[in-house]
Every structure is written in structure tokens, then in C-alpha cells.
Motif scaffolding. Structure first.
Motif, short mmCIF file in Angstrom:
data_model
loop_
_atom_site.label_atom_id
_atom_site.label_comp_id
_atom_site.label_asym_id
_atom_site.label_seq_id
_atom_site.Cartn_x
_atom_site.Cartn_y
_atom_site.Cartn_z
N GLN A 236 0.82 -1.23 0.00
CA GLN A 236 0.00 0.00 0.00
C GLN A 236 0.85 1.27 0.00
OE1 GLN A 236 -3.01 0.00 -0.78
NE2 GLN A 236 -3.20 -2.23 -0.67
N ARG A 257 -0.92 4.59 -0.97
CA ARG A 257 -1.84 4.36 -2.10
C ARG A 257 -3.29 4.59 -1.70
NH1 ARG A 257 1.10 1.56 -6.25
NH2 ARG A 257 2.83 0.32 -5.44
N GLU A 275 -4.69 9.34 1.29
CA GLU A 275 -4.35 8.82 -0.03
C GLU A 275 -3.38 9.81 -0.69
OE1 GLU A 275 -7.67 7.86 -2.55
OE2 GLU A 275 -6.34 7.70 -4.30
#
Ligand code: AVI
Length: 322
Positions: A236, A257, A275
Motif C-alpha cells: 500500500q 496508495r 491517499e
């Protein structure tokens, strides 16, 4: 002769630095020195063989080609202290040139025990060398070497591989001035600096096709999982290399991510990542050959010689303490 490394006091606290860097308002940061645990040091060694990353090979080429000339400019016997010895491979050329003339003491200073061991193994076959490793942070280690040195010899400090580029510019000059304060007038500093080059070349050097630099960067999160019990999901986070034109540097970041939370038990924190939010893990500053003259002066040195690689712009700068 090889003397076992002189061992350290506890010199830093990973858990506290991780908490401080990831709890910052604004840009999250982790100190780049933590990239170099055993896995990170091994990955950096692989980076030095990548076709996209010519820095280490340029450094070694210059030392191989100009070792005798550099030794001639020293004008007499020296003891050698190296800050961040790494594997010791490129230092071999200089040490061999020195040891051909007289017995030479070599003091590598490294925070990594395994890097010190590797360097001692690599260099112990050189005739007329004695190696004493210092498992210390750079300035603490150099101060100990200076106290330990043979007063009849000048000290030659090696700071190779453009490690200076991992400091921001003012901090780099301040660090060199601190090195100078530990030295005596007439001592030397051989400083390797990576020079400016086209952005596309820099971006592929710091984001290679094979993904070794990405693994080197992501290993920092893996290390936090291993050493501090955290639960980073490595899939991630993405490795990103960016140019900072104002700072004349390439930056490495780890980009989240998605929105996510990560627990770091040993640092006693849970960190939220938005994010696309990034953790800034390293800057590599690039220099002009001329700029090195001013840097030498600002830090209390004079430039004695400079050699530039023809294939990959990189400079070896020999400074003398004034
Ligand atoms: C150790 N240092 C000079 C390297 C550099 O180029 O800044 C570390 C590195 N980071 C990514 N690739 C190599």
C-alpha cells in the motif's frame, strides 16, 4: 594487523525518531540514515551495479585512475580515517597507493557493524596496512580517531560516494566545518560529490527499471515492521523519485496508495496516512564543480585538487585544512 572495532554507546533511538518524523504536521519524514540496516546496505550495494546508477562506479574509477596523483599531493605520510566506509572496495586503490610508500593506519568509521566487518575483510590483504574500525556516528568516530592518531602524521579524511549530498546544502557545509574543527591545519579531506546532470538521467538513477531502489526505499517500512513491531502493508506504499529544482536534489518518497492507519507499538503511536500523502525518506543533492571551491572555503579548507569523471559527472575534491 586488524583490531576489533571499538564498540559504541547507544547513539540513536530509532523508535523516537520514527515517532517524531511521522507525527510531524505537514510533510512526514524519516531520517535517511535508517535506510541502512543489513538488508538496506545489501540493497544499496546492488544499486551500485545498476546501469542507471553510475555514481559509485564513477567514484571508484576516479580513485583507481588518480590514486598516485592524489597521494603525491599529500606530500608525506598520512593516517587515513574514512567516514562511512561501506564495503571498502573503492578505498582499496588509495590505500594500496599509500601502503606502497609506507605502512599506513586506516580507521573506518561506520554505524553499521556488518559494514565494518565487510570493509575489514575486503582490505586486510593489503601489505603494510593496519585497520582499526570505529563503530560510531561520523563526528564522534572522527573525534576519537583524532585523539588516537599518531601526531607525526597528517590525517587524510575520506568522505566518498557523495554521502555529503544526503545532507541539505547548509547542513552539508556545517558538517564539513565540524570535520574541520576536529582536524589540524595541513590535514586533508577527500570529498566525493555527484555533479548535476539531466533530470531524466537522475530520475532513472533513483527509480530504476528493476525496482532495486524501490525495494531499498520500501525496506525502511519493512525495517519499522521488523524492529518496532509495526504493521505497514508494503503493497500500500509506492516508491517515488522527484526532482527538487530549487534545492538541486533528487528526493525519494514513499507514497500512500490509500487512506490508511499504521500502528507502531515500540514508538507508541498510530499514524494516519491520507491517499497520496508521502513520507520523505532521502534527498540527494547534486553540485557544480565550481561550487566545491566555495564550499571548501566556507568550511575552513582550501581546494588542493579536483578530478572529474568523463562518463558520469562526478568529482573527487581534495581539500586541505587551513
Ligand atoms: C549513499 N548515497 C550517496 C546514495 C545517493 O545516491 O544519494 C543513496 C541512494 N539513494 C538511492 N540510491 C542511492
Amino acid at each position: 594487523m586488524i583490531v576489533p572495532a571499538i564498540t559504541p554507546n547507544a547513539t540513536y533511538d530509532f523508535a523516537d525518531d520514527v515517532r517524531a518524523g511521522l507525527s510531524r504536521r505537514g510533510q512526514k519524514e524519516l531520517p535517511s540514515k535508517y535506510l541502512y540496516d543489513d538488508v538496506g546496505s545489501a540493497l544499496f550495494e546492488v544499486i551500485s551495479y545498476l546501469p542507471e546508477y553510475g555514481l559509485t562506479r564513477a567514484d571508484e574509477r576516479l580513485l583507481r585512475k588518480h590514486a598516485d596523483e592524489i597521494v603525491d599531493l599529500l606530500g608525506g605520510p598520512v593516517a587515513v580515517a574514512e567516514l562511512g566506509s561501506g564495503s571498502g572496495k573503492k578505498t582499496r586503490w588509495l590505500l594500496e597507493a599509500l601502503c606502497r610508500r609506507q605502512r599506513t593506519s586506516y580507521y573506518p568509521v561506520e554505524i553499521s557493524r556488518s559494514a565494518l566487518d565487510m570493509c575489514e575483510r575486503e582490505l586486510r590483504d593489503i601489505d603494510a596496512i593496519s585497520i582499526v574500525g570505529f563503530e560510531r556516528e561520523y563526528l564522534d568516530g572522527l573525534a576519537e580517531v583524532a585523539a588516537y592518531r599518531d601526531k607525526d602524521r597528517r590525517l587524510l579524511v575520506l568522505f566518498l560516494g557523495s554521502t555529503i549530498g544526503n545532507f541539505d546544502r547548509p547542513a552539508g557545509v556545517k558538517f564539513l566545518a565540524e570535520v574541520r574543527r576536529i582536524l589540524e591545519p595541513g590535514d586533508f579531506l577527500l570529498l566525493g560529490t555527484d555533479l548535476e546532470k539531466p533530470e531524466s538521467q537522475l530520475l532513472s538513477a533513483y527509480d530504476d527499471e528493476l525496482g532495486v531502489t524501490a525495494a531499498f526505499n520500501l525496506n525502511l517500512l519493512a525495517r519499522i515492521n521488523r524492529d518496532l513491531g509495526a504493521n505497514f502493508d508494503l503493497g500500500q506504499f509506492a516508491h517515488v523519485a522527484k526532482i527538487n529544482s530549487k534545492a538541486r536534489s533528487v528526493e525519494m518518497h514513499l507514497e500512500s496508495r490509500r487512506l490508511q492507519r499504521v500502528k507502531i507499538p515500540a514508538s507508541r503511536v498510530t499514524i494516519e496516512f491520507l491517499e497520496s500523502e508521502t513520507i520523505w525518506t532521502e534527498s540527494s543533492h547534486k553540485y557544480s564543480a565550481m561550487e566545491m571551491l566555495q564550499i571548501a572555503r566556507k568550511a575552513g579548507f582550501e581546494m588542493k585538487g579536483q578530478w572529474i569523471d568523463a562518463e558520469w559527472p562526478f568529482a573527487e575534491n581534495l581539500f586541505v585544512a587551513v
